[in-house]
Design an enzyme around this catalytic site. Structure first.
Site, PDB file in Angstrom:
ATOM      1  N   HIS A   1       0.840  -1.221   0.000  1.00 38.62           N
ATOM      2  CA  HIS A   1       0.000   0.000   0.000  1.00 38.62           C
ATOM      3  C   HIS A   1       0.871   1.266   0.000  1.00 38.62           C
ATOM      4  CE1 HIS A   1      -3.262  -2.749   1.474  1.00 38.62           C
ATOM      5  NE2 HIS A   1      -2.242  -3.278   2.117  1.00 38.62           N
TER       6      HIS A   1
ATOM      7  N   SER B   1      14.742  22.058 -16.014  1.00 42.03           N
ATOM      8  CA  SER B   1      13.572  22.893 -16.236  1.00 42.03           C
ATOM      9  C   SER B   1      14.040  24.260 -16.701  1.00 42.03           C
ATOM     10  CB  SER B   1      12.774  23.039 -14.939  1.00 42.03           C
ATOM     11  OG  SER B   1      11.987  24.221 -14.980  1.00 42.03           O
TER      12      SER B   1
ATOM     13  N   GLU C   1       9.380   8.665 -16.932  1.00 40.77           N
ATOM     14  CA  GLU C   1       7.977   9.047 -17.122  1.00 40.77           C
ATOM     15  C   GLU C   1       7.457   8.585 -18.469  1.00 40.77           C
ATOM     16  OE1 GLU C   1       9.471  13.096 -15.689  1.00 40.77           O
ATOM     17  OE2 GLU C   1       7.310  13.355 -15.736  1.00 40.77           O
TER      18      GLU C   1
ATOM     19  N   LYS D   1      15.845  21.808 -10.826  1.00 39.58           N
ATOM     20  CA  LYS D   1      15.179  20.609 -11.321  1.00 39.58           C
ATOM     21  C   LYS D   1      16.093  19.584 -11.981  1.00 39.58           C
ATOM     22  CE  LYS D   1      10.571  20.655 -11.221  1.00 39.58           C
ATOM     23  NZ  LYS D   1       9.785  19.508 -10.767  1.00 39.58           N
TER      24      LYS D   1
END
Ligand code: ARG
Length: 459
Positions: free
Chosen positions: A157, A278, A291, A284
């Protein structure tokens, strides 16, 4: 004007929109090598069986090599009016060698031709997936080996469950990718039969030799039923299904890498090669490759559903619907190979942060199960009672904002009077993982044994 390949009964050519919806040359040109290989095998067989002359077969074989080199040189006049790769190649062959080209299509149809070409192409993709998965498993095993005994939190979980080792977690993926690999092997073995010679659907009256063409194309045998041979695309469905399952595995690992590389986790550091910055936020380092791997499943699953949907209601034998098999399969295969390569590269350049993993391993009462097991083993409590006692101790620790090993013996005894000092021996995360000696468990010995088994398999 009417089509030169089948226009005998036609007075007029097709409407421009008819041509646009009908033509597949825009994408099926990708099958040129398979098409030419299949045609060369067919021509050689036609000569061996005396159906065409040796000199015609020789002219066809040579001419096809000329066409092949034209295509490979990017110097081939693809024509939409000629619909597909099969007719483009044959029409060009006619221009190159003249009259003998017209004999190539004897005892053959585009239906068995396309089934053969596509099968050969998908078979190659199975080989590429198998190779890609081997490299990926190797990268996974290398990661596992570097940190076979590094402790980290194991989650259920996404809540702290029990400590595990980095090596154990990595090897879980090695197992998944190993099953993916065997799915592609199984699919390849099943699809390795030749449709060539099924002709349009019924077979042919010419004395062809299907064993000969099957062998020339590396198939194990000819397909047993000509209707089946031109009708089914289950080999592509199997490839797509195996790809979709593999993409799910890739996506789950990608998701973990995204979470783990965040500033809050910092379980892993991705190399510059696999990160992006970024344009506004200077701090960043984004895990874009992970992704995108996570997202690629959408295309692969989409292609799988699309082809299932195309096939599900088709009466035997060939229907033009089946021309829609290619773009989906091409895209899914390209996507899968790219995702496999990206994951392999990312994993190879990834650094697991041993200290962060270890610090996180103890957070959230991860050794509560070890405490309960101690109560069962040492004091003879039934597991359910031990679970209850431990729960009270967790509540006490939580109330004070400390972890289980930070409680004193008196604290422990206030909940159960017989608890002894040696209970603290089992509350450390290293002790916890070392105790999980069951086969396949997280104990470093077990993990190293699993790594050794995989290295042997990959050798
Ligand atoms: N381009 C077609 C396909 O991809 C080739 C087979 C065409 N056969 C036919 N009878 N129209 O399926």
């Amino acid at each position: 004007s009417a089509n030169s390949m089948w226009g005998g009964r036609f007075a007029a050519g097709p409407d421009a929109i008819m041509e646009a919806i009908n033509a597949s040359i825009g994408f099926d040109r990708r099958l040129y090598a398979q098409d030419i290989r299949g045609s060369r095998a067919h021509a050689a067989m036609l000569a061996a069986t005396g159906i065409i002359s040796d000199s015609d077969a020789e002219a066809i074989g040579k001419g096809l090599l000329t066409v092949l080199s034209e295509i490979e040189a990017g110097d081939f006049p693809f024509q939409t009016a000629l619909e597909d790769i099969h007719m483009n190649v044959e029409a060009r062959l006619k221009e190159v060698i003249g009259e003998p080209a017209g004999r190539l299509h004897t005892g053959r149809s585009r239906n068995d031709q396309v089934a053969t070409d596509f099968r050969l192409w998908v078979r190659d993709q199975c080989d590429a997936a198998i190779e890609g998965l081997r490299a990926l498993i190797r990268a996974t095993v290398t990661q596992a080996e570097a940190g076979a005994d590094w402790v980290m939190p194991g989650f259920t979980h996404l809540q702290t469950a029990q400590p595990v080792t980095w090596g154990h977690h990595m090897m879980a993926y090695a197992e998944m990718f190993g099953r993916d690999l065997s799915r592609f092997q199984d699919a390849r073995a099943r699809m390795n039969e030749s449709p060539l010679g099924a002709a349009a659907l019924a077979g042919t009256g010419y004395p062809i030799d299907r064993d000969m063409t099957a062998q020339a194309l590396g198939f194990d045998r000819p397909m047993a039923n000509s209707l089946d041979a031109v009708s089914d695309r289950d080999f592509a469905l199997e490839f797509l299904s195996a790809s979709a399952i593999c993409a799910v595995h890739l996506s789950r690992l990608a998701e973990e890498l995204v979470i783990w590389s965040s500033a809050q986790f910092r379980f892993v550091s991705m190399s510059d090669k696999w990160s992006t910055g970024s344009s506004i936020m200077p701090q960043k380092r984004n895990p874009d490759a992970a992704e995108l791997i996570r997202a690629k499943i959408g295309r692969i699953l989409g292609a799988t559903v699309a082809l299932f949907t195309v096939m599900k209601g088709l009466p035997l034998a060939y229907s033009k619907d089946m021309q829609e098999d290619k773009e989906q399969t091409f895209d899914a295969a390209d996507t899968l190979m790219l995702a496999l390569a990206a994951m392999t590269g990312m994993l190879s350049d990834l650094t697991a942060n041993r200290d962060r993993l270890e610090a996180a391993a103890g957070i959230g009462f991860s050794t509560a199960t070890d405490l309960a097991d101690w109560l069962v083993r040492e004091l003879g409590l039934p597991f359910r009672d031990a679970h209850h006692v431990t729960g009270s101790l967790v509540a006490m620790a939580e109330g004070r904002g400390v972890d289980l090993p930070d409680l004193t013996l008196e604290d422990m005894q206030s909940v159960h009077g017989q608890i002894r000092q040696d209970v603290f021996n089992v509350l450390g995360v290293h002790k916890s993982v070392a105790s999980r000696q069951s086969y396949g468990g997280t104990a470093p010995d077990q993990v190293r044994a699993q790594i050794a088994r995989w290295k042997e398999k990959l050798a």
